[in-house]
Write an enzyme that holds these catalytic residues in place. Structure first.
Site, PDB file in Angstrom:
ATOM      1  N   GLY A  88      38.567  85.046  57.867  1.00 32.80           N
ATOM      2  CA  GLY A  88      38.479  85.952  59.068  1.00 32.80           C
ATOM      3  C   GLY A  88      39.234  87.107  59.208  1.00 32.80           C
ATOM      4  O   GLY A  88      40.135  87.410  58.337  1.00 32.80           O
ATOM      5  N   THR A 110      41.610  88.180  61.552  1.00 34.26           N
ATOM      6  CA  THR A 110      43.293  87.764  61.652  1.00 34.26           C
ATOM      7  C   THR A 110      43.708  87.317  60.479  1.00 34.26           C
ATOM      8  O   THR A 110      45.051  88.233  60.321  1.00 34.26           O
ATOM      9  CB  THR A 110      43.421  86.704  62.927  1.00 34.26           C
ATOM     10  OG1 THR A 110      42.317  87.046  63.926  1.00 34.26           O
ATOM     11  CG2 THR A 110      44.460  86.882  63.385  1.00 34.26           C
ATOM     12  N   ASP A 141      45.334  80.145  59.047  1.00 35.95           N
ATOM     13  CA  ASP A 141      43.839  80.331  59.277  1.00 35.95           C
ATOM     14  C   ASP A 141      43.839  80.980  60.687  1.00 35.95           C
ATOM     15  O   ASP A 141      44.563  80.529  61.803  1.00 35.95           O
ATOM     16  CB  ASP A 141      43.173  79.033  58.959  1.00 35.95           C
ATOM     17  CG  ASP A 141      41.714  79.207  58.890  1.00 35.95           C
ATOM     18  OD1 ASP A 141      41.231  80.514  59.066  1.00 35.95           O
ATOM     19  OD2 ASP A 141      40.884  78.468  58.361  1.00 35.95           O
ATOM     20  N   GLY A 142      42.670  81.460  61.092  1.00 37.32           N
ATOM     21  CA  GLY A 142      42.187  81.988  62.353  1.00 37.32           C
ATOM     22  C   GLY A 142      41.711  80.662  63.044  1.00 37.32           C
ATOM     23  O   GLY A 142      41.357  79.593  62.696  1.00 37.32           O
ATOM     24  N   ASP A 191      38.498  80.202  66.562  1.00 35.02           N
ATOM     25  CA  ASP A 191      37.642  80.807  67.690  1.00 35.02           C
ATOM     26  C   ASP A 191      37.917  80.532  68.960  1.00 35.02           C
ATOM     27  O   ASP A 191      37.893  81.074  69.923  1.00 35.02           O
ATOM     28  CB  ASP A 191      36.223  80.373  67.428  1.00 35.02           C
ATOM     29  CG  ASP A 191      35.782  81.029  65.997  1.00 35.02           C
ATOM     30  OD1 ASP A 191      35.764  82.330  65.664  1.00 35.02           O
ATOM     31  OD2 ASP A 191      35.312  80.081  65.095  1.00 35.02           O
ATOM     32  N   LYS A 245      36.644  76.225  65.282  1.00 32.73           N
ATOM     33  CA  LYS A 245      36.606  76.888  63.841  1.00 32.73           C
ATOM     34  C   LYS A 245      35.016  77.123  63.469  1.00 32.73           C
ATOM     35  O   LYS A 245      34.097  76.472  63.779  1.00 32.73           O
ATOM     36  CB  LYS A 245      37.554  76.605  62.891  1.00 32.73           C
ATOM     37  CG  LYS A 245      39.055  76.826  63.365  1.00 32.73           C
ATOM     38  CD  LYS A 245      39.988  76.367  62.259  1.00 32.73           C
ATOM     39  CE  LYS A 245      39.737  77.100  60.924  1.00 32.73           C
ATOM     40  NZ  LYS A 245      39.429  78.576  60.864  1.00 32.73           N
ATOM     41  N   GLY A 255      33.304  80.264  63.293  1.00 32.12           N
ATOM     42  CA  GLY A 255      32.482  81.473  63.642  1.00 32.12           C
ATOM     43  C   GLY A 255      32.390  82.392  62.490  1.00 32.12           C
ATOM     44  O   GLY A 255      31.285  82.986  62.296  1.00 32.12           O
ATOM     45  N   GLU A 268      37.356  75.208  55.226  1.00 31.37           N
ATOM     46  CA  GLU A 268      38.666  75.564  56.081  1.00 31.37           C
ATOM     47  C   GLU A 268      39.272  74.180  56.465  1.00 31.37           C
ATOM     48  O   GLU A 268      40.232  73.940  56.568  1.00 31.37           O
ATOM     49  CB  GLU A 268      38.246  76.177  57.457  1.00 31.37           C
ATOM     50  CG  GLU A 268      37.993  77.612  57.058  1.00 31.37           C
ATOM     51  CD  GLU A 268      37.548  78.582  58.412  1.00 31.37           C
ATOM     52  OE1 GLU A 268      37.800  79.690  58.204  1.00 31.37           O
ATOM     53  OE2 GLU A 268      37.081  77.932  59.149  1.00 31.37           O
TER      54      GLU A 268
HETATM   55  C1  5RP Z   1      35.699  81.291  59.699  1.00 29.56           C
HETATM   56  C2  5RP Z   1      36.672  81.025  60.972  1.00 29.56           C
HETATM   57  C3  5RP Z   1      37.633  82.012  61.532  1.00 29.56           C
HETATM   58  O1  5RP Z   1      39.011  81.630  61.388  1.00 29.56           O
HETATM   59  C4  5RP Z   1      37.356  82.353  62.882  1.00 29.56           C
HETATM   60  O2  5RP Z   1      36.103  82.776  63.308  1.00 29.56           O
HETATM   61  C5  5RP Z   1      38.480  83.151  63.461  1.00 29.56           C
HETATM   62  O3  5RP Z   1      37.683  84.379  63.106  1.00 29.56           O
HETATM   63  P1  5RP Z   1      38.617  85.740  63.332  1.00 29.56           P
HETATM   64  O4  5RP Z   1      39.984  85.652  62.941  1.00 29.56           O
HETATM   65  O5  5RP Z   1      38.043  86.934  62.643  1.00 29.56           O
HETATM   66  O6  5RP Z   1      38.496  86.094  64.765  1.00 29.56           O
HETATM   67  O7  5RP Z   1      36.891  79.769  61.516  1.00 29.56           O
HETATM   68  O8  5RP Z   1      34.962  80.382  59.729  1.00 29.56           O
END
Ligand code: 5RP
Length: 223
Positions: A26, A28, A80-81, A83, A93, A95, A102
């Site tokens: 993602g 972030t 990890d990031g 949503d 998660k 998105g 993940e």
């Molecule tokens: C990917 C994810 C991402 O970590 C989540 O969507 C957050 O993304 P971003 O940091 O671009 O907002 O779960 O499957």
């Protein structure tokens, strides 16, 4: 500065020499991976397992040494990031479509550090459509069973009018569930549906949450 960047870069403080590291997916965690690339160049020794093909390409470009589950049984840490994040360390998660890898990487880690901007913090999970990874075969039937369970119509994720295909060759159904008060219970019942591989619910899984703010950073550690 970009609030995603603030959070992402802060997370490298949790990584020390010799660690095995899960690399999330993602925009972030991108900043975490970029910073790690700089630290590796400066001499930091780590071995990483990426959670998506996209992250693997980025890590290779930055010369971050990669490994796999033949070599590594347990990771020291995953960054990890997310949503959505609630106050009980529950997450939505997926998105970015990488939820299965993940989750596999997260459950193989001693510590899960989540990086996000403040828009991701919610009181109750569910405004963000819940992604569910399903087997492509008979996905319509799987969607029907999910409809009966959730009382919402799942939407097949698509790109340019074609189904979105995950790195594992599966489809994703996005479900507008709203107000998920018992994420662990919902996750378990969805897992009972034949055809469902996994859900984007990560119940009580984060150990540390790093939130990028317009005027700094907030670090919340689970005690
Ligand atoms: C990917 C994810 C991402 O970590 C989540 O969507 C957050 O993304 P971003 O940091 O671009 O907002 O779960 O499957």
């Amino acid at each position: 500065m970009d609030t995603k960047r603030i959070a992402g870069e802060k997370a490298v403080e949790y990584i020390t020499d010799g660690m095995t590291v899960g690399l999330g997916t993602g925009s972030t965690v991108y900043w975490t991976i970029k910073k790690l690339g700089e630290l590796v160049k400066a001499g930091l020794s780590i071995k990483a397992i990426p959670t998506s093909n996209h992250t693997e390409i980025l890590a290779r470009k930055l010369n971050i040494p990669l490994s796999n589950f033949d070599e590594i049984k347990e990771l020291d840490i995953t960054i990890d990031g997310a949503d959505e994040i609630d106050a009980k360390y529950n997450l939505i998660k997926g998105g970015g479509g990488a939820l299965l890898r993940e989750k596999l990487v997260a459950i193989s880690s001693k510590q899960l550090v989540i990086v996000a901007d403040e828009t991701k913090v919610v009181e109750t999970l569910g405004k963000f459509p819940l992604p569910i990874e399903v087997v492509p075969f008979a996905w319509q039937r799987t969607a029907k069973e999910i409809t009966q369970q959730l009382k919402v119509l799942p939407k097949l994720r698509s790109v340019q009018n074609e189904p979105y295909i995950t790195d594992n060759g599966n489809f994703i159904l996005d479900c507008n569930v709203s107000d998920i008060h018992a994420p662990a219970v919902l996750h378990q019942s969805l897992k009972q549906v034949t055809g469902v591989i996994d859900t984007g619910l990560f119940p009580n899984m984060a150990n540390v949450v790093i939130i990028g703010l317009s005027d700094g950073v907030q670090v919340i550690e689970k005690v």
